[in-house]
Design an enzyme around this catalytic site. Structure first.
Site, PDB file in Angstrom:
ATOM      1  N   TYR A 172      18.297   6.793  33.034  1.00 11.75           N
ATOM      2  CA  TYR A 172      19.202   5.995  32.190  1.00 11.75           C
ATOM      3  C   TYR A 172      19.898   6.873  31.142  1.00 11.75           C
ATOM      4  O   TYR A 172      21.013   6.582  30.708  1.00 11.75           O
ATOM      5  CB  TYR A 172      18.411   4.856  31.547  1.00 11.75           C
ATOM      6  CG  TYR A 172      19.242   3.644  31.171  1.00 11.75           C
ATOM      7  CD1 TYR A 172      20.066   3.014  32.104  1.00 11.75           C
ATOM      8  CD2 TYR A 172      19.195   3.123  29.880  1.00 11.75           C
ATOM      9  CE1 TYR A 172      20.815   1.899  31.755  1.00 11.75           C
ATOM     10  CE2 TYR A 172      19.946   2.007  29.530  1.00 11.75           C
ATOM     11  CZ  TYR A 172      20.746   1.395  30.470  1.00 11.75           C
ATOM     12  OH  TYR A 172      21.493   0.299  30.118  1.00 11.75           O
ATOM     13  N   LYS A 214      22.463   2.433  24.192  1.00 12.61           N
ATOM     14  CA  LYS A 214      21.825   1.123  23.985  1.00 12.61           C
ATOM     15  C   LYS A 214      20.988   1.132  22.698  1.00 12.61           C
ATOM     16  O   LYS A 214      20.911   0.113  22.002  1.00 12.61           O
ATOM     17  CB  LYS A 214      20.956   0.738  25.177  1.00 12.61           C
ATOM     18  CG  LYS A 214      21.754   0.353  26.430  1.00 12.61           C
ATOM     19  CD  LYS A 214      22.662  -0.841  26.205  1.00 12.61           C
ATOM     20  CE  LYS A 214      23.234  -1.378  27.510  1.00 12.61           C
ATOM     21  NZ  LYS A 214      24.356  -2.318  27.283  1.00 12.61           N
TER      22      LYS A 214
END
Ligand code: NAD
Length: 260
Positions: free
Chosen positions: A159, A166
């Protein structure tokens, strides 16, 4: 009269939904369920608008589609006026936007250039603030802003810089909650488990990573069903979380609460 037709949890609400790309987009489920629950919906689309318009025609009530590239200042500056042509105000705004260049994902963490990280943060983090501020003139009566998050309290496989973006989104949400509270606006995130959308498919190696999720989730987890995340968005847009802001609601089958 059909039972329930006048009892939606978003009855009378006017909601702007960003991020519809395909019918597997989380935003598509949000738009569909919001209409089913009585909301009037306006969509924004990015890039190929004709595609978004085609998808939007599958909704119970095909909504207006307005162009928004969150990296385009003119789009943001004119957003309230352009939304205002279709609806007299907003009670809710859904941010369902994320993007990172390929070099920022998939295990290249130590070599990603600042330019590519900057793009990821601009589109996925800063835009939460840009969108909320752009919609402020339409939210005179207060309202609810909801964003889509992926739990950033841990480092995940592949990720990478999207995870950093995020983490920034989670912080951005708290600061927005601080500054928009005085306008009666709540700001919250739904941290969804992995879902097989375009955004997820474009992350190299995400498929292998996501496969372990259902087994780790006490409630199980369906990688192909965005409805649970969408329903949580609806709840946060509704009048049923009146004193909640700066919060992250995990909709992940319970994975965030488990040990290894
Ligand atoms: N799919 C998952 O596993 C998952 C899990 C948790 C959170 N999320 C988040 O949910 C949100 C929606 O993603 P999705 O999974 O539904 O995928 P998706 O690909 O359907 O949606 C991503 C959206 O971002 C939009 N977008 C990209 N760049 C943009 C720009 N410059 N301006 C405006 N819009 C832009 C795309 O047009 C698209 O509609 C994202 O924030 C994503 O990070 C996804």
């Amino acid at each position: 009269m059909e039972w329930g037709t006048d009892m939606g949890i978003l009855d009378g609400k006017r909601i702007l939904v960003t991020g519809v790309l395909t019918d597997s987009s989380i935003a598509y489920s949000v738009a569909r369920l919001a209409q089913e629950e009585g909301a009037r919906v306006v969509l924004t689309g990015f890039g190929r608008l004709s595609l978004v318009e085609r998808i939007s025609r599958r909704l119970p009530e095909p909504p207006p589609v307005i162009e928004l590239d969150v990296q385009n200042t003119e789009h943001l500056d004119t957003l309230a006026d352009r939304v205002g042509e279709h609806i007299d105000g907003l009670d809710g705004v859904v941010h369902s936007i994320g993007f990172a260049p390929q070099t920022a994902l998939g295990g290249n963490f130590l070599n990603t250039s600042w330019e590519d990280v900057a793009t990821a943060v601009h589109v996925s983090t800063y835009s939460f603030k840009s969108l909320a501020v752009a919609c402020l003139p339409l939210m005179k009566g207060g309202g609810s802003v909801v964003g889509l998050d992926f739990d950033a309290s841990k480092a995940w496989p592949v990720y990478d810089w999207m995870g950093v973006a995020k983490a920034g989104l989670e912080s951005c949400s708290r600061y927005l909650a601080r500054d928009l509270g005085k306008h009666g606006i709540r700001v919250n995130l739904v941290a969804a488990g992995p879902l097989r959308t375009m955004a997820a498919k474009s992350i190299p190696g995400f498929a292998e990573f996501e496969e372990s999720w259902p087994a780790k989730a006490p409630l199980g987890w369906d990688l192909t069903d965005p409805a649970p995340a969408a329903r949580a968005c609806l709840a946060l847009l509704s009048d049923w979380f009146p004193a909640t802001t700066g919060e992250i609601v995990h909709v992940d089958g319970g994975v965030h609460a488990m040990g290894a």
